[in-house]
Write a protein that holds these residues in place. Structure first.
Motif, PDB file in Angstrom:
ATOM      1  N   LEU A   1       0.826  -1.209   0.000  1.00 49.48           N
ATOM      2  CA  LEU A   1       0.000   0.000   0.000  1.00 49.48           C
ATOM      3  C   LEU A   1       0.864   1.264   0.000  1.00 49.48           C
ATOM      4  CD1 LEU A   1      -2.774  -1.054   2.547  1.00 49.48           C
ATOM      5  CD2 LEU A   1      -3.003  -0.835   0.062  1.00 49.48           C
ATOM      6  N   TRP A   2       1.983   1.191   0.702  1.00 53.94           N
ATOM      7  CA  TRP A   2       2.854   2.367   0.796  1.00 53.94           C
ATOM      8  C   TRP A   2       3.627   2.604  -0.503  1.00 53.94           C
ATOM      9  CZ3 TRP A   2       8.453   2.628   1.938  1.00 53.94           C
ATOM     10  CH2 TRP A   2       8.880   3.949   2.164  1.00 53.94           C
ATOM     11  N   LEU A   3       4.066   1.516  -1.135  1.00 48.56           N
ATOM     12  CA  LEU A   3       4.888   1.642  -2.339  1.00 48.56           C
ATOM     13  C   LEU A   3       4.079   1.764  -3.626  1.00 48.56           C
ATOM     14  CD1 LEU A   3       7.703  -0.993  -1.608  1.00 48.56           C
ATOM     15  CD2 LEU A   3       7.884   1.502  -1.482  1.00 48.56           C
ATOM     16  N   TRP A   4       2.816   1.399  -3.588  1.00 50.38           N
ATOM     17  CA  TRP A   4       2.021   1.359  -4.823  1.00 50.38           C
ATOM     18  C   TRP A   4       1.978   2.702  -5.563  1.00 50.38           C
ATOM     19  CZ3 TRP A   4       0.434  -3.029  -7.075  1.00 50.38           C
ATOM     20  CH2 TRP A   4      -0.395  -2.915  -8.187  1.00 50.38           C
ATOM     21  N   PRO A   5       1.739   3.821  -4.847  1.00 53.07           N
ATOM     22  CA  PRO A   5       1.724   5.105  -5.587  1.00 53.07           C
ATOM     23  C   PRO A   5       3.047   5.389  -6.302  1.00 53.07           C
ATOM     24  CG  PRO A   5       0.754   5.363  -3.412  1.00 53.07           C
ATOM     25  CD  PRO A   5       1.401   4.020  -3.435  1.00 53.07           C
ATOM     26  N   ARG A   6       4.166   4.953  -5.716  1.00 54.97           N
ATOM     27  CA  ARG A   6       5.464   5.197  -6.339  1.00 54.97           C
ATOM     28  C   ARG A   6       5.663   4.343  -7.583  1.00 54.97           C
ATOM     29  NH1 ARG A   6       9.761   6.027  -1.385  1.00 54.97           N
ATOM     30  NH2 ARG A   6       8.386   7.242  -0.011  1.00 54.97           N
ATOM     31  N   ALA A   7       4.954   3.189  -7.612  1.00 50.62           N
ATOM     32  CA  ALA A   7       5.095   2.308  -8.777  1.00 50.62           C
ATOM     33  C   ALA A   7       4.019   2.557  -9.820  1.00 50.62           C
ATOM     34  CB  ALA A   7       5.048   0.852  -8.310  1.00 50.62           C
ATOM     35  N   ALA A   8       3.147   3.541  -9.559  1.00 50.81           N
ATOM     36  CA  ALA A   8       2.039   3.825 -10.490  1.00 50.81           C
ATOM     37  C   ALA A   8       2.507   4.724 -11.626  1.00 50.81           C
ATOM     38  CB  ALA A   8       0.879   4.444  -9.720  1.00 50.81           C
ATOM     39  N   ARG A   9       3.481   4.273 -12.331  1.00 48.05           N
ATOM     40  CA  ARG A   9       3.995   5.009 -13.488  1.00 48.05           C
ATOM     41  C   ARG A   9       3.911   4.129 -14.722  1.00 48.05           C
ATOM     42  NH1 ARG A   9       8.297   5.727  -9.640  1.00 48.05           N
ATOM     43  NH2 ARG A   9       8.225   7.776  -8.620  1.00 48.05           N
ATOM     44  N   LYS A  10       4.210   4.702 -15.849  1.00 49.71           N
ATOM     45  CA  LYS A  10       4.232   3.936 -17.078  1.00 49.71           C
ATOM     46  C   LYS A  10       5.619   3.339 -17.274  1.00 49.71           C
ATOM     47  CE  LYS A  10       0.732   6.719 -19.458  1.00 49.71           C
ATOM     48  NZ  LYS A  10       0.426   7.531 -20.659  1.00 49.71           N
ATOM     49  N   GLY A  11       5.656   2.294 -18.053  1.00 55.61           N
ATOM     50  CA  GLY A  11       6.949   1.683 -18.354  1.00 55.61           C
ATOM     51  C   GLY A  11       7.045   0.258 -17.838  1.00 55.61           C
ATOM     52  N   VAL A  12       7.983  -0.475 -18.416  1.00 55.21           N
ATOM     53  CA  VAL A  12       8.156  -1.888 -18.085  1.00 55.21           C
ATOM     54  C   VAL A  12       8.600  -2.070 -16.638  1.00 55.21           C
ATOM     55  CG1 VAL A  12       9.459  -3.983 -18.631  1.00 55.21           C
ATOM     56  CG2 VAL A  12       8.689  -2.477 -20.468  1.00 55.21           C
ATOM     57  N   LEU A  13       9.514  -1.218 -16.158  1.00 51.18           N
ATOM     58  CA  LEU A  13      10.020  -1.349 -14.800  1.00 51.18           C
ATOM     59  C   LEU A  13       8.918  -1.143 -13.765  1.00 51.18           C
ATOM     60  CD1 LEU A  13      12.412  -1.819 -12.954  1.00 51.18           C
ATOM     61  CD2 LEU A  13      12.913   0.650 -13.068  1.00 51.18           C
ATOM     62  N   ALA A  14       8.082  -0.127 -13.987  1.00 51.17           N
ATOM     63  CA  ALA A  14       6.979   0.134 -13.058  1.00 51.17           C
ATOM     64  C   ALA A  14       5.972  -1.017 -13.073  1.00 51.17           C
ATOM     65  CB  ALA A  14       6.287   1.445 -13.422  1.00 51.17           C
ATOM     66  N   TRP A  15       5.706  -1.532 -14.283  1.00 48.88           N
ATOM     67  CA  TRP A  15       4.772  -2.660 -14.408  1.00 48.88           C
ATOM     68  C   TRP A  15       5.310  -3.891 -13.670  1.00 48.88           C
ATOM     69  CZ3 TRP A  15       5.194  -7.557 -16.502  1.00 48.88           C
ATOM     70  CH2 TRP A  15       3.996  -8.240 -16.700  1.00 48.88           C
ATOM     71  N   ALA A  16       6.609  -4.165 -13.848  1.00 48.60           N
ATOM     72  CA  ALA A  16       7.227  -5.303 -13.169  1.00 48.60           C
ATOM     73  C   ALA A  16       7.215  -5.115 -11.647  1.00 48.60           C
ATOM     74  CB  ALA A  16       8.658  -5.481 -13.668  1.00 48.60           C
ATOM     75  N   SER A  17       7.393  -3.873 -11.209  1.00 53.04           N
ATOM     76  CA  SER A  17       7.372  -3.605  -9.768  1.00 53.04           C
ATOM     77  C   SER A  17       6.003  -3.907  -9.174  1.00 53.04           C
ATOM     78  CB  SER A  17       7.752  -2.148  -9.495  1.00 53.04           C
ATOM     79  OG  SER A  17       9.066  -1.880  -9.957  1.00 53.04           O
ATOM     80  N   ARG A  18       4.950  -3.453  -9.880  1.00 53.14           N
ATOM     81  CA  ARG A  18       3.599  -3.716  -9.379  1.00 53.14           C
ATOM     82  C   ARG A  18       3.304  -5.211  -9.360  1.00 53.14           C
ATOM     83  NH1 ARG A  18       2.561   0.746 -12.765  1.00 53.14           N
ATOM     84  NH2 ARG A  18       1.578  -0.584 -14.370  1.00 53.14           N
ATOM     85  N   LEU A  19       3.705  -5.916 -10.403  1.00 56.09           N
ATOM     86  CA  LEU A  19       3.496  -7.361 -10.450  1.00 56.09           C
ATOM     87  C   LEU A  19       4.242  -8.057  -9.314  1.00 56.09           C
ATOM     88  CD1 LEU A  19       2.367  -9.848 -11.894  1.00 56.09           C
ATOM     89  CD2 LEU A  19       4.428  -9.859 -13.332  1.00 56.09           C
ATOM     90  N   GLY A  20       5.482  -7.645  -9.057  1.00 57.40           N
ATOM     91  CA  GLY A  20       6.267  -8.242  -7.983  1.00 57.40           C
ATOM     92  C   GLY A  20       5.625  -8.029  -6.619  1.00 57.40           C
ATOM     93  N   MET A  21       5.100  -6.817  -6.399  1.00 59.16           N
ATOM     94  CA  MET A  21       4.446  -6.548  -5.125  1.00 59.16           C
ATOM     95  C   MET A  21       3.197  -7.405  -4.943  1.00 59.16           C
ATOM     96  SD  MET A  21       4.887  -2.458  -4.380  1.00 59.16           S
ATOM     97  CE  MET A  21       4.349  -1.883  -6.002  1.00 59.16           C
ATOM     98  N   LEU A  22       2.428  -7.574  -6.026  1.00 58.90           N
ATOM     99  CA  LEU A  22       1.235  -8.420  -5.945  1.00 58.90           C
ATOM    100  C   LEU A  22       1.615  -9.867  -5.629  1.00 58.90           C
ATOM    101  CD1 LEU A  22      -0.915  -7.105  -8.935  1.00 58.90           C
ATOM    102  CD2 LEU A  22      -1.400  -6.848  -6.496  1.00 58.90           C
ATOM    103  N   VAL A  23       2.642 -10.364  -6.294  1.00 56.73           N
ATOM    104  CA  VAL A  23       3.072 -11.745  -6.072  1.00 56.73           C
ATOM    105  C   VAL A  23       3.546 -11.944  -4.624  1.00 56.73           C
ATOM    106  CG1 VAL A  23       4.820 -13.470  -6.663  1.00 56.73           C
ATOM    107  CG2 VAL A  23       3.653 -12.206  -8.483  1.00 56.73           C
TER     108      VAL A  23
END
Length: 372
Positions: free
Chosen positions: A24-46
């Motif tokens: 919840l704390w990191l999600w806003p920071r990863a809410a960007r466009k791009g492959v790295l941001a997408w991978a970050s969100r996926l990693g957090m979900l996993v």
């Protein structure tokens, strides 16, 4: 940290909560466009899902007892057993060794009793097993230091994890309360599993050319208890109780050895030894041995043993076991007595057995008193 340890479950819950808060704390920071941001969100979900799943899996294992150790979980042999030859002309080693005490929240042993962790090595069969022994508070009181105590053997279901009798069914807790409340005599309660060898369900049966499981319970267990504890060995002075496969074992122990086990209770019990991939061939093709392992057949075709038996079953939720129990009770004839503990509804689970055990322990105590 053990697989069934409450500390492990608590640690995993803390990790899961912390992981969700971190997401919840990191999600806003990863809410960007791009492959790295997408991978970050996926990693957090996993990571969050894995942490939650770990909590659920460990909680389910603690509830249903699929695995008792890390070795069992990863497919490794979790205990060692060995055949120990006797010493000619010498003193045999003790058949029961106390490995320590198990904390179950009872309080001071002089007021509520104590649970020992034990290892049993059968001098007759050469088989071994770990388990637990509850000793009543009177066992440690000076006024009772020379007294001998009746014994109840509690056998868990298959796959057998003897600790379930403590953590899930609360057997020593129920025995302690009944004794402290003077609703039951001071009694030693032995808590064991039904399997005498790893990775095989022996159904408390003497397998031709294989493990002598019934002999272990009928002969080795009494020898082991008497090696260490002050047990009452009056004729028919011991009781047995079990759930599921353990219930079959308990009834079978009394029916085949009434001189030792004068009373027994089977909760949601089978009345014959099932054969499947976990049991292997229990009878080596011998039809007579197979018949004698069928408790209903024994009542119909063999002399009735002088024992008191109890079948516990629910009318709703356990229809199959209910029909078997009623059929078993109908076949009984004197001097065998079969009482029934009937529930309106229930299931083949720890909660039902946990609710039944306090009444069953008191019933066993009454029957053993009557045998004196």
């Amino acid at each position: 940290m053990g697989l069934t340890s409450q500390n492990l479950l608590l640690l995993l819950v803390c990790v899961a909560v912390a992981m969700c808060a971190l997401v919840l704390w990191l999600w806003p920071r990863a809410a960007r466009k791009g492959v790295l941001a997408w991978a970050s969100r996926l990693g957090m979900l996993v990571l969050s899902q894995v942490s939650i799943l770990a909590v659920l899996l460990v909680a389910a294992n603690n509830e249903f007892g699929f695995y008792s150790t890390w070795n069992e979980l990863f497919g490794k042999t979790s205990s060692h057993q060995e055949l120990q030859p006797g010493q000619v002309g010498g003193k045999r080693p003790p058949a029961l060794v106390v490995k320590g005490q198990e904390s179950v929240g009872l309080g001071p042993r002089e007021k509520a009793g104590q649970v020992d962790r034990i290892a049993i090595r059968g001098p007759v069969t050469g088989l071994s097993m770990d388990g637990y022994a509850y000793l009543p508070p009177q066992y440690f009181q000076k006024a009772h230091e020379k007294e001998r105590f009746p014994v109840i053997v509690a056998v868990t279901g298959q796959p057998g994890v003897s600790k379930n009798l403590i953590t899930q069914i609360k057997v020593p807790q129920a025995a302690s309360k009944a004794i402290v409340d003077k609703k039951m005599r001071p009694t030693i309660v032995l808590m064991v599993r039904p399997s005498v060898v790893m990775n095989r369900d022996t159904n408390c049966t003497d397998v031709p050319g294989g493990p002598q499981a019934l002999t272990f319970f009928n002969q080795d267990l009494p020898v082991a208890v008497n090696d260490k504890y002050r047990a009452d060995n009056s004729r028919g002075g011991w009781g047995a109780v079990g759930n599921s496969t353990g219930g079959y074992c308990a009834l079978k122990m009394a029916m085949t050895n009434p001189a030792r086990y004068g009373a027994a209770a089977g909760l949601s019990a089978d009345f014959f030894a099932r054969q499947d991939r976990d049991t292997g061939d229990l009878y080596a093709g011998n039809k007579q041995l197979k018949n004698e392992a069928d408790l209903v057949w024994r009542l119909a075709h063999m002399p009735p043993p002088p024992v008191s038996l109890l079948v516990g079953v629910s009318k709703k939720g356990e229809e199959k076991y209910y029909k078997q129990a009623m059929h078993f009770a109908e076949k009984a004839k004197a001097p065998t007595k079969v009482d029934k503990l009937m529930r309106d509804e229930g299931g083949h689970n720890f909660q039902t057995w946990r609710e039944e055990y306090p009444e069953v322990l008191r019933w066993l105590d009454r029957q053993l008193v009557a045998n004196r």
